[in-house]
Design an enzyme around this catalytic site. Structure first.
Site, PDB file in Angstrom:
ATOM      1  N   HIS A 143       0.817  -1.212   0.000  1.00 28.73           N
ATOM      2  CA  HIS A 143       0.000   0.000   0.000  1.00 28.73           C
ATOM      3  C   HIS A 143       0.857   1.271   0.000  1.00 28.73           C
ATOM      4  O   HIS A 143       0.342   2.355  -0.236  1.00 28.73           O
ATOM      5  CB  HIS A 143      -0.966  -0.004   1.194  1.00 28.73           C
ATOM      6  CG  HIS A 143      -0.323   0.241   2.519  1.00 28.73           C
ATOM      7  ND1 HIS A 143      -0.040  -0.767   3.425  1.00 28.73           N
ATOM      8  CD2 HIS A 143       0.084   1.380   3.133  1.00 28.73           C
ATOM      9  CE1 HIS A 143       0.496  -0.262   4.510  1.00 28.73           C
ATOM     10  NE2 HIS A 143       0.589   1.039   4.352  1.00 28.73           N
ATOM     11  N   ASP A 174       0.052  -7.675   1.351  1.00 25.57           N
ATOM     12  CA  ASP A 174       0.517  -6.297   1.499  1.00 25.57           C
ATOM     13  C   ASP A 174       2.042  -6.211   1.539  1.00 25.57           C
ATOM     14  O   ASP A 174       2.632  -5.502   2.354  1.00 25.57           O
ATOM     15  CB  ASP A 174      -0.082  -5.659   2.761  1.00 25.57           C
ATOM     16  CG  ASP A 174      -0.026  -4.140   2.729  1.00 25.57           C
ATOM     17  OD1 ASP A 174       0.199  -3.576   1.640  1.00 25.57           O
ATOM     18  OD2 ASP A 174      -0.193  -3.509   3.788  1.00 25.57           O
ATOM     19  N   GLY A 255       3.379   6.245   8.097  1.00 19.11           N
ATOM     20  CA  GLY A 255       4.729   6.539   7.619  1.00 19.11           C
ATOM     21  C   GLY A 255       5.732   5.516   8.110  1.00 19.11           C
ATOM     22  O   GLY A 255       6.758   5.298   7.484  1.00 19.11           O
ATOM     23  N   ASN A 256       5.426   4.869   9.260  1.00 20.99           N
ATOM     24  CA  ASN A 256       6.239   3.756   9.730  1.00 20.99           C
ATOM     25  C   ASN A 256       5.980   2.499   8.916  1.00 20.99           C
ATOM     26  O   ASN A 256       6.756   1.539   8.977  1.00 20.99           O
ATOM     27  CB  ASN A 256       5.954   3.447  11.200  1.00 20.99           C
ATOM     28  CG  ASN A 256       6.745   4.323  12.148  1.00 20.99           C
ATOM     29  OD1 ASN A 256       6.181   5.065  12.916  1.00 20.99           O
ATOM     30  ND2 ASN A 256       8.061   4.238  12.082  1.00 20.99           N
ATOM     31  N   SER A 257       4.867   2.473   8.177  1.00 21.28           N
ATOM     32  CA  SER A 257       4.510   1.290   7.395  1.00 21.28           C
ATOM     33  C   SER A 257       5.643   0.907   6.460  1.00 21.28           C
ATOM     34  O   SER A 257       6.170   1.744   5.735  1.00 21.28           O
ATOM     35  CB  SER A 257       3.243   1.560   6.587  1.00 21.28           C
ATOM     36  OG  SER A 257       2.129   1.720   7.419  1.00 21.28           O
ATOM     37  N   GLY A 316      -6.883 -28.210  -7.335  1.00 22.86           N
ATOM     38  CA  GLY A 316      -7.764 -28.990  -8.187  1.00 22.86           C
ATOM     39  C   GLY A 316      -9.233 -28.654  -8.057  1.00 22.86           C
ATOM     40  O   GLY A 316     -10.088 -29.511  -8.322  1.00 22.86           O
TER      41      GLY A 316
END
Length: 418
Positions: A143, A174, A255-257, A316
């Protein structure tokens, strides 16, 4: 009798005066000695502990004072500071620009002539990432970079910037992999086994919160591993499914992501992804979650090979999420799960007894919530594994075991059974 008492009192008073004079002389000598010490040799005062652990004031010579300062300075260095020093150089800030392809259907040449093109044509997002190889491979959240970015810029901790290319991404988990366009070598972080993470051990989150800092140097938040193997039930409207997440109370903000979650050895145990607010606020409330390192490694190995993530086996069968429309139309049980729509007669599903019309309610130990959730669960298995499946058929609950193997071509004449 009175005379005797008077003499005793006078004698006691005389002794008191004598002791005061003696004390004064002793003080004079001590002060004199201290004065000589002050004139001849500088000193510093500090509090030290005696053998009984009690603090007392003492004079310390300059070498001893320097040793004390060194001990204090060395005590500030610990596992956390060493881990931060080891990992900071490999943490990057990411700015991605993605074109906006959706146009407002109400806009035409008349409005464009009078009002101009006021709608933005690009969408920018910012996040964090970390380098995993010396040639500049960077892992981040999908993201953060989007699906088709027109430009990706990487900012290093030393202030240098580079362009980067998107190698591949997996929206379901993600996770995205990008490569820095440069021939130089870069500092990088290494993964460790996330299954060996201990609840209660230190967890150190690095990243650029809210994109506040232009210098590229990461911010640090510290906490502990609060829990492991946290699952978030799939939302049918959300393509992402989070399974086996690491929970920490280290603050992870916007922003830490994409930044790394490190252990005290400076090794990556996960990737910071999101926080849970419980609907009480939009900020951090002590519940942060990171994708475990083992899942990251498995995904990026496929992205490096083919640019996409695919199962290395074929179950399958084809299936779809249970909906109210399907339940009413086919008079199915009102449960969450997967409706099996077709089965390959040469595949593992048919071999273990699964038929079209069955409703799969559990894969392994997990209750199936949706089609996307099922694909996320299937990624935890490899060729040669035995997968437990629980299903409903005509109101009865059955359990079966599917042996997973590579895809076998279906020679059946029925085109729907493939």
């Amino acid at each position: 009798m009175k005379k005797i008492l008077r003499h005793i009192a006078l004698f006691t008073f005389a002794l008191f005066l004598a002791s005061c004079q003696s004390s004064g002389e002793s003080d004079d000598v001590t002060n004199s000695e201290a004065s000589q010490l002050t004139d001849s040799e500088p000193f510093s005062a500090a509090y030290v502990e005696n053998s009984e652990g009690e603090a007392s004031r003492s004079l310390i010579s300059p070498p001893e004072a320097e040793e004390t300062d060194d001990r204090i300075e060395s005590s500030r260095v610990n596992a956390i500071t060493r881990s931060v020093e080891k990992g900071s150089g490999a943490v990057v800030s990411i700015m991605a620009t993605e074109p906006i392809r959706q146009q407002d259907p109400t806009r035409d040449e008349f409005f464009r002539f009078f009002f101009g093109d006021q709608f933005p044509k690009e969408n920018s997002s910012m996040g964090s990432g970390f380098i995993i190889s010396e040639d500049g491979l960077v892992v981040t959240n999908q993201h953060v970079v989007g699906k088709d970015p027109s430009e990706i810029m990487i900012s290093m901790g030393d202030g240098s910037t580079f362009e980067a290319d998107l190698v591949g991404f997996d929206e379901l988990t993600d996770i995205a992999l990008i490569r820095i366009q440069s021939d130089q070598t870069f500092p990088y972080l290494t993964f460790t086994d996330s299954d060996s993470v201990i609840v209660g051990e230190w967890s150190i989150a690095l990243g650029n919160p809210f994109g506040l800092f232009d210098d590229g140097r990461p911010s640090v938040t510290v906490g502990v591993v609060s829990a492991k193997n946290r699952d978030f039930r799939a939302n049918p409207n959300n393509p992402r499914v989070f399974i086996d997440m690491i929970q920490t109370d280290a603050a992870i903000n916007r922003g830490n992501s994409g930044g790394p979650l490190l252990n005290s050895n400076g090794e990556v145990i996960g990737m910071n992804t999101f926080i849970y607010t419980g609907g009480t606020s939009a900020g951090f409330v002590g519940l942060s979650f990171a994708i475990p390192s083992n899942r990251i490694e498995k995904i990026i190995s496929q992205l490096l090979t083919s640019g996409v993530v695919m199962l290395d086996y074929d179950p399958g069968m084809e299936f779809t999420s249970m909906t109210e429309q399907l339940i009413y139309r086919y008079r199915l049980p009102y449960v969450q799960g997967l409706l099996v729509t077709s089965v390959n007669k040469n595949g593992p599903a048919f071999e273990c007894g699964i038929l079209p019309g069955d409703v799969i309610v559990r894969i392994g130990d997990e209750r199936v919530m949706s089609e996307m959730h099922a694909w996320a669960l299937l990624r935890d298995y490899d060729v040669g594994d035995e997968m437990q499946v629980e299903l409903l058929r005509e109101g009865d609950l059955y359990q079966t075991e599917m042996m997973l193997r590579q895809k076998v071509k279906d020679n059946s004449s029925n085109p729907s059974n493939n």
